[in-house]
Design a protein around this motif. Structure first.
Motif, mmCIF file in Angstrom:
data_model
loop_
_atom_site.group_PDB
_atom_site.id
_atom_site.type_symbol
_atom_site.label_atom_id
_atom_site.label_comp_id
_atom_site.label_asym_id
_atom_site.label_seq_id
_atom_site.Cartn_x
_atom_site.Cartn_y
_atom_site.Cartn_z
ATOM 1 N N GLY A 69 11.411 -3.987 -7.805
ATOM 2 C CA GLY A 69 10.846 -3.270 -6.665
ATOM 3 C C GLY A 69 9.342 -3.158 -6.755
ATOM 4 O O GLY A 69 8.770 -3.003 -7.839
ATOM 5 N N SER A 70 8.688 -3.267 -5.605
ATOM 6 C CA SER A 70 7.244 -3.161 -5.474
ATOM 7 C C SER A 70 6.534 -4.439 -5.932
ATOM 8 O O SER A 70 5.318 -4.513 -5.866
ATOM 9 N N CYS A 71 7.296 -5.428 -6.383
ATOM 10 C CA CYS A 71 6.673 -6.633 -6.935
ATOM 11 C C CYS A 71 6.914 -7.883 -6.092
ATOM 12 O O CYS A 71 6.286 -8.910 -6.318
ATOM 13 N N ALA A 130 -7.003 -9.184 -8.165
ATOM 14 C CA ALA A 130 -5.647 -8.635 -8.231
ATOM 15 C C ALA A 130 -5.649 -7.409 -7.340
ATOM 16 O O ALA A 130 -6.704 -7.009 -6.823
ATOM 17 N N GLY A 131 -4.453 -6.833 -7.174
ATOM 18 C CA GLY A 131 -4.344 -5.671 -6.318
ATOM 19 C C GLY A 131 -5.295 -4.559 -6.744
ATOM 20 O O GLY A 131 -6.021 -3.987 -5.924
ATOM 21 N N ALA A 132 -5.308 -4.263 -8.029
ATOM 22 C CA ALA A 132 -6.132 -3.153 -8.510
ATOM 23 C C ALA A 132 -7.608 -3.422 -8.251
ATOM 24 O O ALA A 132 -8.356 -2.509 -7.900
ATOM 25 N N GLN A 133 -8.035 -4.679 -8.404
ATOM 26 C CA GLN A 133 -9.441 -4.958 -8.120
ATOM 27 C C GLN A 133 -9.715 -4.886 -6.626
ATOM 28 O O GLN A 133 -10.805 -4.496 -6.205
ATOM 29 N N GLY A 134 -8.705 -5.232 -5.829
ATOM 30 C CA GLY A 134 -8.826 -5.047 -4.396
ATOM 31 C C GLY A 134 -8.990 -3.576 -4.051
ATOM 32 O O GLY A 134 -9.819 -3.196 -3.222
ATOM 33 N N GLU A 135 -8.201 -2.761 -4.713
ATOM 34 C CA GLU A 135 -8.345 -1.319 -4.498
ATOM 35 C C GLU A 135 -9.752 -0.866 -4.859
ATOM 36 O O GLU A 135 -10.384 -0.082 -4.134
ATOM 37 N N PHE A 136 -10.225 -1.363 -5.996
ATOM 38 C CA PHE A 136 -11.579 -0.990 -6.415
ATOM 39 C C PHE A 136 -12.585 -1.363 -5.331
ATOM 40 O O PHE A 136 -13.420 -0.555 -4.923
ATOM 41 N N ALA A 163 2.387 7.398 -5.108
ATOM 42 C CA ALA A 163 1.517 6.221 -5.192
ATOM 43 C C ALA A 163 1.628 5.500 -6.533
ATOM 44 O O ALA A 163 1.972 6.099 -7.554
ATOM 45 N N HIS A 164 1.304 4.250 -6.486
ATOM 46 C CA HIS A 164 1.220 3.425 -7.682
ATOM 47 C C HIS A 164 0.072 3.919 -8.545
ATOM 48 O O HIS A 164 -0.944 4.400 -8.015
ATOM 49 N N GLY A 165 0.196 3.796 -9.852
ATOM 50 C CA GLY A 165 -0.818 4.289 -10.778
ATOM 51 C C GLY A 165 -2.195 3.701 -10.567
ATOM 52 O O GLY A 165 -3.210 4.320 -10.909
ATOM 53 N N THR A 166 -2.246 2.487 -10.027
ATOM 54 C CA THR A 166 -3.558 1.890 -9.810
ATOM 55 C C THR A 166 -4.367 2.682 -8.799
ATOM 56 O O THR A 166 -5.595 2.679 -8.869
ATOM 57 N N ASN A 167 -3.711 3.378 -7.865
ATOM 58 C CA ASN A 167 -4.452 4.121 -6.831
ATOM 59 C C ASN A 167 -5.312 5.221 -7.443
ATOM 60 O O ASN A 167 -6.536 5.209 -7.286
ATOM 61 N N TYR A 236 -5.293 1.212 2.911
ATOM 62 C CA TYR A 236 -3.918 0.700 2.886
ATOM 63 C C TYR A 236 -3.707 -0.127 1.638
ATOM 64 O O TYR A 236 -4.342 -1.174 1.451
ATOM 65 N N ASP A 237 -2.798 0.345 0.781
ATOM 66 C CA ASP A 237 -2.393 -0.415 -0.405
ATOM 67 C C ASP A 237 -1.380 -1.442 0.059
ATOM 68 O O ASP A 237 -0.248 -1.117 0.414
ATOM 69 N N GLY A 238 -1.787 -2.697 0.075
ATOM 70 C CA GLY A 238 -0.994 -3.747 0.709
ATOM 71 C C GLY A 238 0.146 -4.302 -0.111
ATOM 72 O O GLY A 238 0.714 -5.329 0.246
ATOM 73 N N SER A 260 -4.579 -6.905 0.064
ATOM 74 C CA SER A 260 -3.288 -7.585 0.138
ATOM 75 C C SER A 260 -3.030 -8.278 -1.184
ATOM 76 O O SER A 260 -3.862 -9.054 -1.660
ATOM 77 N N ASN A 261 -1.889 -7.972 -1.805
ATOM 78 C CA ASN A 261 -1.511 -8.684 -3.030
ATOM 79 C C ASN A 261 -0.960 -10.044 -2.635
ATOM 80 O O ASN A 261 0.227 -10.182 -2.321
ATOM 81 N N LEU A 262 -1.814 -11.037 -2.646
ATOM 82 C CA LEU A 262 -1.333 -12.370 -2.242
ATOM 83 C C LEU A 262 -0.228 -12.855 -3.174
ATOM 84 O O LEU A 262 0.606 -13.663 -2.783
ATOM 85 N N HIS A 263 -0.240 -12.363 -4.412
ATOM 86 C CA HIS A 263 0.811 -12.757 -5.368
ATOM 87 C C HIS A 263 2.123 -12.043 -5.080
ATOM 88 O O HIS A 263 3.096 -12.241 -5.793
ATOM 89 N N LYS A 264 2.159 -11.225 -4.078
ATOM 90 C CA LYS A 264 3.431 -10.644 -3.662
ATOM 91 C C LYS A 264 3.776 -11.232 -2.295
ATOM 92 O O LYS A 264 4.560 -12.166 -2.199
ATOM 93 N N THR A 265 3.131 -10.725 -1.271
ATOM 94 C CA THR A 265 3.492 -11.122 0.086
ATOM 95 C C THR A 265 3.361 -12.632 0.313
ATOM 96 O O THR A 265 4.176 -13.230 1.004
ATOM 97 N N ILE B 331 -6.702 -1.724 -14.274
ATOM 98 C CA ILE B 331 -6.129 -3.080 -14.284
ATOM 99 C C ILE B 331 -4.623 -3.047 -14.483
ATOM 100 O O ILE B 331 -4.092 -2.275 -15.275
ATOM 101 N N CYS B 332 -3.944 -3.899 -13.744
ATOM 102 C CA CYS B 332 -2.476 -3.990 -13.809
ATOM 103 C C CYS B 332 -2.179 -5.478 -13.980
ATOM 104 O O CYS B 332 -2.194 -5.991 -15.098
ATOM 105 N N THR B 333 -1.986 -6.219 -12.888
ATOM 106 C CA THR B 333 -1.889 -7.677 -12.965
ATOM 107 C C THR B 333 -3.131 -8.220 -13.668
ATOM 108 O O THR B 333 -4.249 -7.826 -13.331
ATOM 109 N N ASN B 334 -2.911 -9.119 -14.639
ATOM 110 C CA ASN B 334 -4.067 -9.729 -15.301
ATOM 111 C C ASN B 334 -4.060 -11.238 -15.065
ATOM 112 O O ASN B 334 -3.731 -11.668 -13.958
#
Ligand SMILES: Cc1ncc(COP(=O)(O)O)c(C=O)c1O
Ligand SMILES: Cc1ncc(COP(=O)(O)O)c(C=O)c1O
Lengths: 485, 452, 485, 452
Positions: A69-71, A130-136, A163-167, A236-238, A260-265, B331-334
């Motif tokens: 889930g969430s991945c 990555a998603g977290a860097q996108g959030e940043f 929320a996910h911990g990255t937020n 928006y956390d994508g 947007s996490n391209l590695h997901k969607t 950092i999460c996905t690396n």
């Protein structure tokens, strides 16, 4: 066995390095290495055999149903890999002049445009890795926006407790303090609490919609209005974009920034941990702040946007242009899906999730939010199993591995006790879903009749259950760092 | 439907189990006025054959210019085995190894990677990767500020000889946490960071000093002296290194009396194709005592219920999914897959092989510099020891010369003038082990024709 | 589960075929198919998952030590695969004009030359697609030679009893009758018997040297003289060329014709059964008969030799030019080895075999030819185990699988009872050899203490021992052909 | 040493165990005067980097001409998944599955392949592959002679409409066994094999008739009538078919009243790249009663000791390693890896996908023929039904026209004049699903410029 244990001093595979090289004479001894690095000395065949065998010790999308889930572990089309690895793309130096880059830049330009389109945003940058860097990047843009307006009093970011911990971690990295907003039992954000929390100190709210609880946030318009009225921005956390692709767009819901996490969607492979891409999009008022570089088109020629073009940009997230190879894969995937394919992703991901939830409920499992439709994922809680049978969600997860299924996400989101967050994705066939359901039913029966069996799982994998506590206590992080027994 | 396996009959069955009439009903919680009816602006879907044609023509359109450009991305030979194994489905399509028992392949590989990186850097521990070298440097700066208990300062000394884009990226990432990157000037005659240049901060509280080896110009810093200087005043040392160079050069763990505290850099030279800039990976190693301040995932060796060795993610309490707003990093996905490639690459090359590659790059660059410097209008401006990159000065604007070379299908190097006004007309060149004598001569002839 | 069992009517992966195609109107109904072929209807993800998982059910060089005697299972360098599959080579139409073929033809031309060099022959053709087809071409050339001299009385081919089955089968296909020549206990051909058999009816002798018994034929010069004196020709079965590469050349031993299994000596992968290449070389007097096509070079331009150039050629073995992709792989391998590498192949293959034989003898195993040096392979016979413990060579072989080793060749050559023909190849490290030796010792102990354990093996593979008799009796050769239980 | 892992120390240890002083002593049974001292004429070894450079430049040198050539090798799209999975080490580097339990991957795959081929051809059984279509036809002829118990003849009727290289190859292989390939003429107006043309052998003892569908010219034979004619006179029918065409065309098992007896052909259109002519594979299917006469390996499904299904090589008593000089063929190594690719290819395409590919090839060829025929000096000479290939006649020598097209980077087709003197100035063209409308127009424009 570790590759180091295959090593024999003096062994080498000559063909991979220039056969000889003169000794280095123009570097002073004091700057040189005294003894060779203790890397393994093995033959090419040993390397091939070792890593081929290691690979076989992994579950993966290519071998197993993987409803994490969430991945969004969906099929990774092989064409994306092949085409992103065409020699012309692989050998392109990141700083090659634009005259040698038009083919690559065309892909990036079109990818930016398609991402704007599917999200309803005004502009996109592909820089974050990555998603977290996108959030940043996203939160940094929010801050840049407020700063540009000299609105310096906004020190707080609101984040729902689901929320996910990255937020929250991201908010901290951007210099904000985090305020958590509770979630109601029905899965919606507690709007009353939100209203109470919001104020002139609010820089913005980070939200996933559908949330990590697997339901659509029904009050999104009211939430957006609340934040905006207070002068805050909406992030928006994508990570869950797969759920709504082609059905509703974050921009239309009122979000100002999205990653947007391209590695997901968009199905770029997760590679055992990455790389990903956290491309960021923004509404019009945030355009000046997008991270660099981006591609633009002047008179049919693509060129890079740099600091000169975008003096207010939050800057660069990497030395070059982010995970270009990942971006190419996402681009190919989107072109394969096309207009007709996009909304089907959301539709069938949702169909699969709701089907599984309905079946599991019918088989006696407890859904965390039983009375609503699931989005592309849903949660079951095993709290009664934990209480009555002393079999935990982790035990269920480990036993699933024995039965040939990767476990769902466990213990996330944190607010649902003993939870399994199940995301089948649209690319799984009904048989796979049915097989997984039967496996859970079997484990439930085992838990009732023979709980020790479940608690001792797994049995059929290369190792039995691993001692994580020992790992953290007796740190062994590198070969040779502590004596082996 | 692409990648959707459902047949009409299955859809009907599934809907009836759910108890709705049509799929669209599953979206009925979405406010109707917000719903869209598909995405009209997205182009029509393509077949694999069509996209193959498109991408092949685009890849071909970008040509294969002869590459003498380094500046952070290097054109190295990568054994065919590396990416053939790396892209095996089991590595390529697995997630982060959250279920350790079902991910021993990836986990053991990362443990081996960590071991190789500590061997190369002579540091105690390594993480499982960060995004890239530039953002990794930012994480190293944040880590140093956390880790340096002796210092109250949030000031970092950042020599101008550090890759300028790394400096920018670093700043973009650390700027929100009241951290100050203090610029240290370059000695214009040697192209080095000297103790003299550090003198102004001799008595200041400084959290850490960044040392780039080789530095952006390819020049070799006096790492022992710099490291000792920092340690004597209670600052930590962040070593920014090219990992391939470490097959030859003194590893950060052995710099000065005590060794660097943190070593980081970009892993690209170890098996990642140039690929327009990514995916590469940032590596990070540190001394044992700082491990709990290190960002990113870490794999540890442990035992299973039968006392067999196995591998797990460990020290997760530092990470965002546990520690949330107090985590060491978000950092999460690396960059796991590139680490996979890199591990296989290092195993194939071995210590001797990597050393020969490094030496050969260096020799090719020496030979290139010799040949170019013999041309009228070309000057080598720094003459200390260097590794596989060098700065050349022309008698014409660099941009003009590089454009003329590009028209002859040659990437002549990196134009230094915009980032370093004092290095007007200067470029940075590099010839890896991939450049043949013929190619080096081609460059020399082309340059001669342009300058004379 | 079979791929057919994953199939669901109406399921498809659209992206692999043109999305739509108009109905065919210009072909009469009577010539069209009435119902679609019963091929599986599965998604791309199911295909990837199914065949990825299937692959994991194989032992292979990339995963296991595979000492299959007579098969030379050595490391298959991955570069050979990558370079043979460069897009330019893959997309070349076999009938492309020479102006679009110079790169490919250069490789073929140089490969022909290198093969001449390593074998000592005057000319080579790359046409045959495996060893057996090379044998066919070779024996057909022998026949063409005799026919061209109007020497029509030669109806017989001599073949030692240790020969591979393809040798006599080939002779038959070429219209010859086969006479077997016995082998002495010391592994040499019975020269007296040979002399008695040879005569004006003798078209030639087919010989492997070193023989399939793993020893060098010491009387090769006498044998050659005997055959040549009788007007016959000498055929070299090159399956064992790995043993002598760079040490002695078949041409120098007196052979007139040779085929080389490039998929053995030159390490092209065996692909679970093929493809291979059985390139054929000949001495000067047989040059006119080589099969087509071949490459020649006129004024620095490569061109094809055809029937016009070679009117006496035995003709073509395939529609185009044989297994071109295999030939490219062999070419790359030979260039990687180079001058310095060739003889090391023979040296280290021989070192490994002799080391294993010495160790196994020391551990109590019986070598078939104990008093001579092995070539690149050697035989142990388990006849006493079979007699005393009722544990056969096949039982040993199956038990080896459990211990992670592919079995050696069993029951070949036919004249050694209960034999294992062991060929380690030069690319295996000493650890692998030692591991295999320990495994055999362990099985020997098991056979003594618990023979049923060995006879029931294997236990750890996807299936237990399979019933081959049933397979041949109750033929089930296609899904759906007989009802499943 | 390339691919030899031995260290000096290991060599010493091993020699001492063997009891010899040096490796060369192991070769002491070779007559000294025959021994050579290495191979001086072989070029020096290359590193992987060097050979990569060489092969890349050679592959690039051959260009990518626009392909309108068929004639037995077809330019089809192959899904990326096909060869990525096929070249996985476990498939790529395993031997023939002699140890069934350790080779279930390969064995099950071959069983699936056999099942797919019987589905496509509507025949009862399939073998595991022969070398290619041409040599496979030779094996079919040999098999027919063995299998036809009613006929004493060793004569085979071979229409001239069969691919001429197939005829040559077939003859080169069967000629030593007193088998006669009797040529049957083409009807010059339809390009077909007619019953009239067969008339001369109406009363002769004939072992088998070969029927090629489509025939070499792309024309569709009246397979029902031809099959019935053969069967009525006790001859077997060998169907030579393009397997891709069978997604659309009537399968050999349904030809005439009883169906063909043997079906064979080249598997290239099902997943093998053109690759200069190989590796492809020859497929062969037959009716049940002939299975013991079929050459090549066959996989069967059986049970293990626990009654679980598993797969083994079966009916090996037909093969050379058991039956030796009396075997059905000498074939041993076959084309396993290409069969692997082909099986994955068929699974990815499915029945509908293959049918769409076939239809699309056909439509492209129809469109090509229309466009070319509209040019002055081009004529379509056969006008019956055809499949995806067609014969065009020019007002100039074909070789000249094709050479001019080649100079414009177009492979215009196969020159028929040398093999078929009566088809002077004629070529055979083909446009697979890979050819776009633009490319077809490019051809038409180029041809127009050449002819006018
Ligand atoms: C809801 C949510 N947000 C953010 C992230 C972080 O994305 P990434 O792992 O790409 O940094 C994830 C991924 O795990 C996620 O599931
Ligand atoms: C001694 C010998 N001769 C001939 C052959 C036949 O070669 P191929 O399998 O390539 O047809 C083999 C291979 O098995 C062999 O070992």
């Amino acid at each position: 066995m570790l590759i180091f244990e295959h090593s024999t001093k003096g062994r080498s595979t000559k063909i991979q390095a220039p056969t000889s090289a003169d000794a280095i004479k123009d570097i002073p001894q004091a700057l040189l290495r005294a003894t060779p690095a203790a890397l393994p000395e093995v033959s090419e065949m040993q390397v091939v055999r070792h890593y081929t065998s290691l690979s076989q010790k992994n579950f993966s999308i290519d071998t197993h149903f993987y409803p994490l889930g969430s991945c969004t572990m969906k099929h990774n089309p092989r064409a994306c890999n092949t085409l992103a690895m065409l020699p012309g793309f692989l050998s392109r130096h990141p700083l090659a002049p634009e005259q040698y880059s038009q083919g690559f830049m065309a892909c990036m330009y079109e990818l930016q445009a398609m991402l704007c389109d599917v999200t309803g945003m005004a502009g996109f940058s592909l820089a974050p890795m990555a998603g977290a860097q996108g959030e940043f990047a996203g939160v940094a843009m929010m801050r840049a926006y407020h700063d540009a307006r000299e609105d310096f009093g906004r020190k707080e970011i609101l984040v729902p407790d689901a929320a996910h911990g990255t937020n929250p971690a991201t908010a901290t990295m951007c210099g904000y303090t985090v305020k958590e907003i509770p979630t109601l039992d029905n899965g919606d954000v507690d709007v009353a609490a939100l209203k109470a929390a919001v104020g002139p100190q609010t820089a913005g709210l980070m939200l996933t919609n559908p949330s990590t609880l697997g339901v659509f946030e029904r009050n999104i318009e009211e939430i957006a209005a609340t934040i905006h009225k207070a002068g805050g921005l909406l992030y928006y956390d994508g990570a869950n974009l797969n759920a709504i692709l082609g059905k509703i767009r974050p921009g239309d819901m009122g979000f100002d920034v999205i990653h947007s996490n391209l590695h997901k969607t968009f199905s770029t492979p997760h590679g055992g941990g990455g790389p990903g891409s956290g491309a960021v999009g923004v509404s019009k008022r945030l355009l000046p702040f997008l991270p660099l570089p981006m591609v633009t088109k002047d008179n049919d020629v693509y060129r890079w946007l740099t600091e000169k073009d975008c003096p207010q940009s939050i800057g660069r997230m990497s030395a070059f242009m982010g995970n270009a190879g990942v971006l190419l894969r996402a681009y190919v995937y989107m072109r394969l899906l096309g207009r007709e394919g996009m909304h089907r992703v959301a539709e069938f991901a949702t169909l699969n999730a709701n089907y599984m939830m309905a079946q599991l409920k019918a088989r006696g499992f407890e859904a965390a939010i039983p009375d609503r439709h699931a989005s592309h994922e849903f949660i079951i809680t095993l709290k009664s199993q934990a209480k009555e049978l002393h079999v935990s969600a982790m035990d269920f997860a480990k036993r699933l591995l024995d039965l040939g299924y990767h476990a769902p996400t466990t213990y996330f989101p944190l607010l649902v006790p003993e939870c399994l967050l199940i995301e089948p994705t649209e690319s799984e066939a009904k048989e796979a879903l049915d097989g997984f359901i039967e496996a859970l039913v079997q484990i439930q029966q085992e838990a009732e009749t023979n709980p020790e069996l479940v608690k001792g799982a797994p049995y059929t994998l290369p190792v039995k259950r691993l001692d994580e506590v020992r790992a953290a206590k007796q740190l062994d992080l590198a070969w040779g760092s502590i004596p082996r027994t | 439907m692409p990648f959707v396996p459902h047949t009409e009959e299955e859809i009907r069955d599934m809907l009836s189990i759910i108890g709705v009439d049509k799929i669209d009903n599953l979206f009925d919680e979405i406010p109707a006025h917000l719903k869209i009816d598909g995405l009209a602006n997205i182009p029509e879907g393509m077949t694999e054959m069509e996209i193959t044609r498109l991408m092949s023509s685009r890849a071909a359109a970008d040509g294969h210019p002869l590459c003498f450009m380094g500046a952070g991305a290097y054109d190295h030979h990568i054994p065919a085995a590396v990416w053939q194994i790396t892209t095996r489905g089991e590595f390529y399509t697995s997630y982060t190894p959250y279920q350790a028992e079902a991910s021993q392949g990836t986990l053991q590989l990362i443990y081996e990677y960590q071991s190789m990186m500590t061997a190369l850097t002579a540091m105690d521990v390594s993480n499982a990767s960060l995004y890239d070298g530039a953002s990794g440097l930012a994480e190293a700066v944040l880590m140093a500020v956390r880790a340096n208990r002796k210092s109250k300062s949030r000031r970092i000394l950042m020599p101008r000889s550090v890759n300028p884009v790394y400096q920018k990226t670093c700043n973009a990432i650390v700027c929100h946490q009241d951290i100050e990157l203090v610029t240290v000037d370059i000695d214009t005659s040697t192209g080095l960071t000297t103790l003299d240049a550090l003198q102004p901060w001799q008595d200041d509280d400084i959290a850490a000093l960044v040392i780039s080896q080789p530095n952006f110009f390819g020049n070799l810093e006096d790492v022992d002296a710099l490291t000792n200087w920092a340690h004597e005043k209670g600052a930590l040392v962040i070593a920014l290194v090219n990992p391939l160079s470490l097959a030859l050069l003194k590893p950060p763990g052995e710099w000065g009396e005590q060794g660097a505290d943190i070593a980081c850099g970009d892993g690209q030279p170890l098996g990642a194709p140039m690929s327009s800039g990514g995916p590469y990976y940032g590596f990070m190693c540190c001394q044992k005592q700082h491990v709990r301040q290190m960002p990113g995932r870490i794999v540890g060796c442990t035992l299973d219920q039968d006392d067999r060795e196995g591998f797990v993610l460990t020290l997760q309490a530092r990470e965002q999914h546990i520690r949330r707003s107090k985590a060491t990093s978000n950092i999460c996905t690396n960059q796991g897959l590139v680490v996979t490639a890199s591990t296989i690459h290092m195993a194939l090359l071995g210590p001797q092989g990597l050393a020969r590659v490094a030496a050969s790059c260096h020799q090719n660059t020496v030979s290139l510099v010799e040949k170019l410097a013999a041309i009228n209008g070309v000057e080598v401006i720094f003459d200390g020891a260097r590794f596989h990159e060098a700065v050349l000065k022309f008698n014409k604007p660099a941009a003009e010369v590089l454009a003329a070379l590009a028209d002859k299908n040659i990437l002549g190097g990196y134009d230094l003038s915009s980032e370093f006004p004092e290095l007007d007309n200067c470029i940075l060149v590099c010839a890896t082990e991939m450049r043949s004598d013929d190619e080096i001569n081609t460059y020399a002839q082309a340059l001669e024709a342009i300058l004379c």
